[in-house]
Design a protein around this motif. Structure first.
Motif, PDB file in Angstrom:
ATOM      1  N   GLY A  82       0.783  -1.227   0.000  1.00 59.29           N
ATOM      2  CA  GLY A  82       0.000   0.000   0.000  1.00 59.29           C
ATOM      3  C   GLY A  82       0.810   1.269   0.000  1.00 59.29           C
ATOM      4  N   ALA A  83       2.124   1.173   0.084  1.00 59.75           N
ATOM      5  CA  ALA A  83       2.965   2.370   0.130  1.00 59.75           C
ATOM      6  C   ALA A  83       2.916   3.119  -1.200  1.00 59.75           C
ATOM      7  CB  ALA A  83       4.407   1.987   0.451  1.00 59.75           C
ATOM      8  N   PRO A  84       2.713   4.443  -1.173  1.00 65.99           N
ATOM      9  CA  PRO A  84       2.786   5.222  -2.412  1.00 65.99           C
ATOM     10  C   PRO A  84       4.246   5.372  -2.842  1.00 65.99           C
ATOM     11  CG  PRO A  84       2.493   6.696  -0.557  1.00 65.99           C
ATOM     12  CD  PRO A  84       2.425   5.301  -0.002  1.00 65.99           C
ATOM     13  N   PHE A  85       4.464   5.378  -4.146  1.00 67.86           N
ATOM     14  CA  PHE A  85       5.822   5.535  -4.647  1.00 67.86           C
ATOM     15  C   PHE A  85       5.825   6.404  -5.898  1.00 67.86           C
ATOM     16  CE2 PHE A  85       4.334   2.029  -7.288  1.00 67.86           C
ATOM     17  CZ  PHE A  85       4.890   2.324  -8.536  1.00 67.86           C
ATOM     18  N   ALA A  86       6.998   6.934  -6.203  1.00 69.13           N
ATOM     19  CA  ALA A  86       7.251   7.624  -7.471  1.00 69.13           C
ATOM     20  C   ALA A  86       8.642   7.228  -7.932  1.00 69.13           C
ATOM     21  CB  ALA A  86       7.149   9.139  -7.296  1.00 69.13           C
ATOM     22  N   ALA A  87       8.756   6.931  -9.216  1.00 70.86           N
ATOM     23  CA  ALA A  87      10.045   6.544  -9.789  1.00 70.86           C
ATOM     24  C   ALA A  87      10.185   7.190 -11.159  1.00 70.86           C
ATOM     25  CB  ALA A  87      10.157   5.025  -9.908  1.00 70.86           C
ATOM     26  N   ALA A  88      11.360   7.722 -11.432  1.00 65.30           N
ATOM     27  CA  ALA A  88      11.613   8.403 -12.706  1.00 65.30           C
ATOM     28  C   ALA A  88      12.773   7.728 -13.429  1.00 65.30           C
ATOM     29  CB  ALA A  88      11.906   9.880 -12.480  1.00 65.30           C
ATOM     30  N   PHE A  89      12.691   7.743 -14.769  1.00 66.84           N
ATOM     31  CA  PHE A  89      13.665   7.048 -15.604  1.00 66.84           C
ATOM     32  C   PHE A  89      14.007   7.907 -16.821  1.00 66.84           C
ATOM     33  CE2 PHE A  89      10.722   4.177 -13.551  1.00 66.84           C
ATOM     34  CZ  PHE A  89      11.520   3.206 -12.973  1.00 66.84           C
ATOM     35  N   MET A  90      15.283   7.909 -17.185  1.00 66.45           N
ATOM     36  CA  MET A  90      15.706   8.517 -18.436  1.00 66.45           C
ATOM     37  C   MET A  90      15.380   7.539 -19.561  1.00 66.45           C
ATOM     38  SD  MET A  90      16.967  11.262 -17.100  1.00 66.45           S
ATOM     39  CE  MET A  90      17.805  12.106 -18.435  1.00 66.45           C
ATOM     40  N   ALA A  91      14.627   7.973 -20.544  1.00 67.75           N
ATOM     41  CA  ALA A  91      14.206   7.085 -21.623  1.00 67.75           C
ATOM     42  C   ALA A  91      15.319   6.909 -22.650  1.00 67.75           C
ATOM     43  CB  ALA A  91      12.964   7.648 -22.312  1.00 67.75           C
ATOM     44  N   HIS A  92      15.595   5.658 -22.985  1.00 62.22           N
ATOM     45  CA  HIS A  92      16.559   5.308 -24.030  1.00 62.22           C
ATOM     46  C   HIS A  92      17.898   6.015 -23.842  1.00 62.22           C
ATOM     47  CE1 HIS A  92      12.484   4.753 -25.939  1.00 62.22           C
ATOM     48  NE2 HIS A  92      12.996   3.534 -26.005  1.00 62.22           N
TER      49      HIS A  92
ATOM     50  N   GLY B 187      12.374   2.016 -22.351  1.00 64.65           N
ATOM     51  CA  GLY B 187      11.238   2.837 -22.725  1.00 64.65           C
ATOM     52  C   GLY B 187      10.058   2.526 -21.840  1.00 64.65           C
ATOM     53  N   GLU B 188       8.881   3.030 -22.217  1.00 60.29           N
ATOM     54  CA  GLU B 188       7.700   2.817 -21.391  1.00 60.29           C
ATOM     55  C   GLU B 188       7.398   1.340 -21.176  1.00 60.29           C
ATOM     56  OE1 GLU B 188       6.545   6.778 -23.489  1.00 60.29           O
ATOM     57  OE2 GLU B 188       7.955   5.116 -23.810  1.00 60.29           O
ATOM     58  N   SER B 189       7.573   0.527 -22.203  1.00 61.52           N
ATOM     59  CA  SER B 189       7.226  -0.894 -22.076  1.00 61.52           C
ATOM     60  C   SER B 189       8.123  -1.599 -21.070  1.00 61.52           C
ATOM     61  CB  SER B 189       7.303  -1.590 -23.430  1.00 61.52           C
ATOM     62  OG  SER B 189       8.611  -1.527 -23.980  1.00 61.52           O
ATOM     63  N   GLU B 190       9.419  -1.265 -21.067  1.00 61.29           N
ATOM     64  CA  GLU B 190      10.335  -1.880 -20.107  1.00 61.29           C
ATOM     65  C   GLU B 190      10.045  -1.414 -18.682  1.00 61.29           C
ATOM     66  OE1 GLU B 190      12.297  -2.128 -24.064  1.00 61.29           O
ATOM     67  OE2 GLU B 190      11.373  -0.471 -22.947  1.00 61.29           O
ATOM     68  N   VAL B 191       9.728  -0.131 -18.526  1.00 60.57           N
ATOM     69  CA  VAL B 191       9.381   0.377 -17.199  1.00 60.57           C
ATOM     70  C   VAL B 191       8.105  -0.302 -16.699  1.00 60.57           C
ATOM     71  CG1 VAL B 191       8.644   2.409 -15.902  1.00 60.57           C
ATOM     72  CG2 VAL B 191      10.569   2.574 -17.501  1.00 60.57           C
ATOM     73  N   TRP B 192       7.112  -0.407 -17.561  1.00 54.39           N
ATOM     74  CA  TRP B 192       5.860  -1.064 -17.178  1.00 54.39           C
ATOM     75  C   TRP B 192       6.110  -2.504 -16.757  1.00 54.39           C
ATOM     76  CZ3 TRP B 192       0.840   0.809 -16.870  1.00 54.39           C
ATOM     77  CH2 TRP B 192      -0.145  -0.149 -16.642  1.00 54.39           C
ATOM     78  N   ALA B 193       6.884  -3.232 -17.568  1.00 53.37           N
ATOM     79  CA  ALA B 193       7.148  -4.644 -17.274  1.00 53.37           C
ATOM     80  C   ALA B 193       7.894  -4.815 -15.958  1.00 53.37           C
ATOM     81  CB  ALA B 193       7.936  -5.276 -18.413  1.00 53.37           C
ATOM     82  N   SER B 194       8.780  -3.880 -15.640  1.00 56.30           N
ATOM     83  CA  SER B 194       9.555  -3.995 -14.406  1.00 56.30           C
ATOM     84  C   SER B 194       8.710  -3.748 -13.172  1.00 56.30           C
ATOM     85  CB  SER B 194      10.738  -3.007 -14.432  1.00 56.30           C
ATOM     86  OG  SER B 194      10.309  -1.665 -14.284  1.00 56.30           O
ATOM     87  N   LEU B 195       7.610  -3.014 -13.313  1.00 52.19           N
ATOM     88  CA  LEU B 195       6.777  -2.631 -12.171  1.00 52.19           C
ATOM     89  C   LEU B 195       5.542  -3.503 -11.982  1.00 52.19           C
ATOM     90  CD1 LEU B 195       6.813   1.258 -12.594  1.00 52.19           C
ATOM     91  CD2 LEU B 195       7.756   0.005 -10.651  1.00 52.19           C
ATOM     92  N   GLU B 196       5.039  -4.111 -13.061  1.00 54.14           N
ATOM     93  CA  GLU B 196       3.702  -4.694 -12.999  1.00 54.14           C
ATOM     94  C   GLU B 196       3.569  -5.840 -11.997  1.00 54.14           C
ATOM     95  OE1 GLU B 196       2.358  -6.328 -16.637  1.00 54.14           O
ATOM     96  OE2 GLU B 196       4.222  -7.391 -17.089  1.00 54.14           O
TER      97      GLU B 196
ATOM     98  N   GLY C 131      13.935  11.410 -23.485  1.00 56.98           N
ATOM     99  CA  GLY C 131      12.892  11.998 -22.655  1.00 56.98           C
ATOM    100  C   GLY C 131      12.914  11.400 -21.260  1.00 56.98           C
ATOM    101  N   ILE C 132      11.897  11.717 -20.487  1.00 56.65           N
ATOM    102  CA  ILE C 132      11.804  11.241 -19.111  1.00 56.65           C
ATOM    103  C   ILE C 132      10.477  10.515 -18.914  1.00 56.65           C
ATOM    104  CG2 ILE C 132      11.618  11.943 -16.682  1.00 56.65           C
ATOM    105  CD1 ILE C 132      13.577  14.186 -17.280  1.00 56.65           C
ATOM    106  N   ILE C 133      10.551   9.366 -18.249  1.00 61.47           N
ATOM    107  CA  ILE C 133       9.383   8.551 -17.927  1.00 61.47           C
ATOM    108  C   ILE C 133       9.182   8.619 -16.415  1.00 61.47           C
ATOM    109  CG2 ILE C 133       8.414   6.228 -17.945  1.00 61.47           C
ATOM    110  CD1 ILE C 133      10.411   5.665 -20.310  1.00 61.47           C
ATOM    111  N   LEU C 134       7.959   8.891 -15.998  1.00 62.21           N
ATOM    112  CA  LEU C 134       7.635   8.963 -14.580  1.00 62.21           C
ATOM    113  C   LEU C 134       6.547   7.946 -14.260  1.00 62.21           C
ATOM    114  CD1 LEU C 134       7.955  10.467 -11.832  1.00 62.21           C
ATOM    115  CD2 LEU C 134       6.137  12.002 -12.604  1.00 62.21           C
ATOM    116  N   ALA C 135       6.770   7.173 -13.218  1.00 60.69           N
ATOM    117  CA  ALA C 135       5.786   6.185 -12.757  1.00 60.69           C
ATOM    118  C   ALA C 135       5.352   6.524 -11.343  1.00 60.69           C
ATOM    119  CB  ALA C 135       6.376   4.775 -12.799  1.00 60.69           C
ATOM    120  N   CYS C 136       4.053   6.538 -11.103  1.00 63.32           N
ATOM    121  CA  CYS C 136       3.501   6.764  -9.766  1.00 63.32           C
ATOM    122  C   CYS C 136       2.438   5.706  -9.489  1.00 63.32           C
ATOM    123  CB  CYS C 136       2.855   8.143  -9.663  1.00 63.32           C
ATOM    124  SG  CYS C 136       3.993   9.529  -9.810  1.00 63.32           S
ATOM    125  N   GLY C 137       2.437   5.192  -8.282  1.00 62.60           N
ATOM    126  CA  GLY C 137       1.453   4.188  -7.926  1.00 62.60           C
ATOM    127  C   GLY C 137       1.602   3.752  -6.483  1.00 62.60           C
TER     128      GLY C 137
END
Length: 254
Positions: A186-196, A213-222, A245-251
């Protein structure tokens, strides 16, 4: 079969992290508030503020994994945490962070001011320097060792770390897994990644990166997160060469 390029790609243990220059890194990345960071602060501030407005909570412990010399992830967690662990592997970054705790440099005022555009931050009657001094603790450590601390922290951030410490996708994935495993359910998190990203220079020294990219970030978190969102930042200006670019994940941690 492992390809030659994969075998030869620099891994985290190959890097001389003692050569990382925090002053040069700040001068290039954080001396001025860039549009990308302002956008990150807005999204992350909304995410954390919404969480704590909607959920009751006891004592909150935060962790910023691979903090480097960057203080704004800790500032984003500051209103809710009784303790914030700033974890970094580089001795130079650890020393720099320790020097900032008594009273951080004026550089970071613009980042706190950006956060304070959100009511959850702006309405607080607190001195962020004093609050960080009382709340934050610097810890030298290895991201890959976080498996020993499963579920320890109740909120967390990891900015430009998992993809910026190695050229190997397996280590990128392991880094995300260790970060997420250190968070309580249940902990909230934020993670940012430099794309490619193809690697970067700090103070004349080169450091590796893993192109994701977005697909790799998604796969690593899901497998570890729920109700998470991935955003490709709308700001397009690049503060250095070698990334797209920059990819940001929050959840939330599952």
């Amino acid at each position: 079969m492992t390809s030659r390029s994969s075998r030869d790609a620099p891994k985290n243990a190959d890097v001389s992290w003692g050569a990382f220059n925090p002053a040069a890194y700040i001068d290039h990345n954080y001396r001025n508030l860039h549009a990308e960071d302002a956008e990150i602060l807005r999204i992350v501030g909304d995410h954390f503020a919404d969480h704590f407005r909607e959920h009751s909570h006891g004592p909150v412990s935060g962790i910023d994994v691979g903090a480097g010399p960057n203080l704004y992830p800790a500032l984003a967690m500051l209103p809710w945490c009784q303790k914030i662990t700033l974890l970094d592997h580089s001795p130079a970054n650890v020393s720099h962070l320790e020097s900032q705790l008594a009273s951080y440099d004026p550089t970071w005022d613009q980042f706190w001011e950006a956060l304070c555009e959100h009511e959850a931050y702006g309405s607080l009657d607190l001195d962020p320097r004093e609050r960080l001094r009382r709340t934050a603790v610097v810890q030298q450590g290895d991201l890959f060792d976080l498996g020993r601390h499963a579920g320890r922290w109740t909120m967390g951030t990891m900015f430009f770390v998992a993809e910026s410490m190695t050229s190997r996708h397996a280590e990128f994935e392991a880094g995300v897994e260790r970060f997420m495993s250190a968070l309580a359910p249940g902990a909230p998190f934020a993670a940012a990644f430099m794309a490619h990203s193809h690697g970067y220079f700090v103070g004349g020294n080169s450091f590796p990166a893993c192109a994701v990219g977005e697909s790799e970030v998604w796969a690593s978190l899901e497998g570890f997160a729920r109700d998470f969102k991935i955003v490709r930042l709308s700001s397009s200006a690049q503060i250095r060469e070698g990334y797209s670019g920059i990819i940001l994940a929050c959840g939330w941690r599952q």
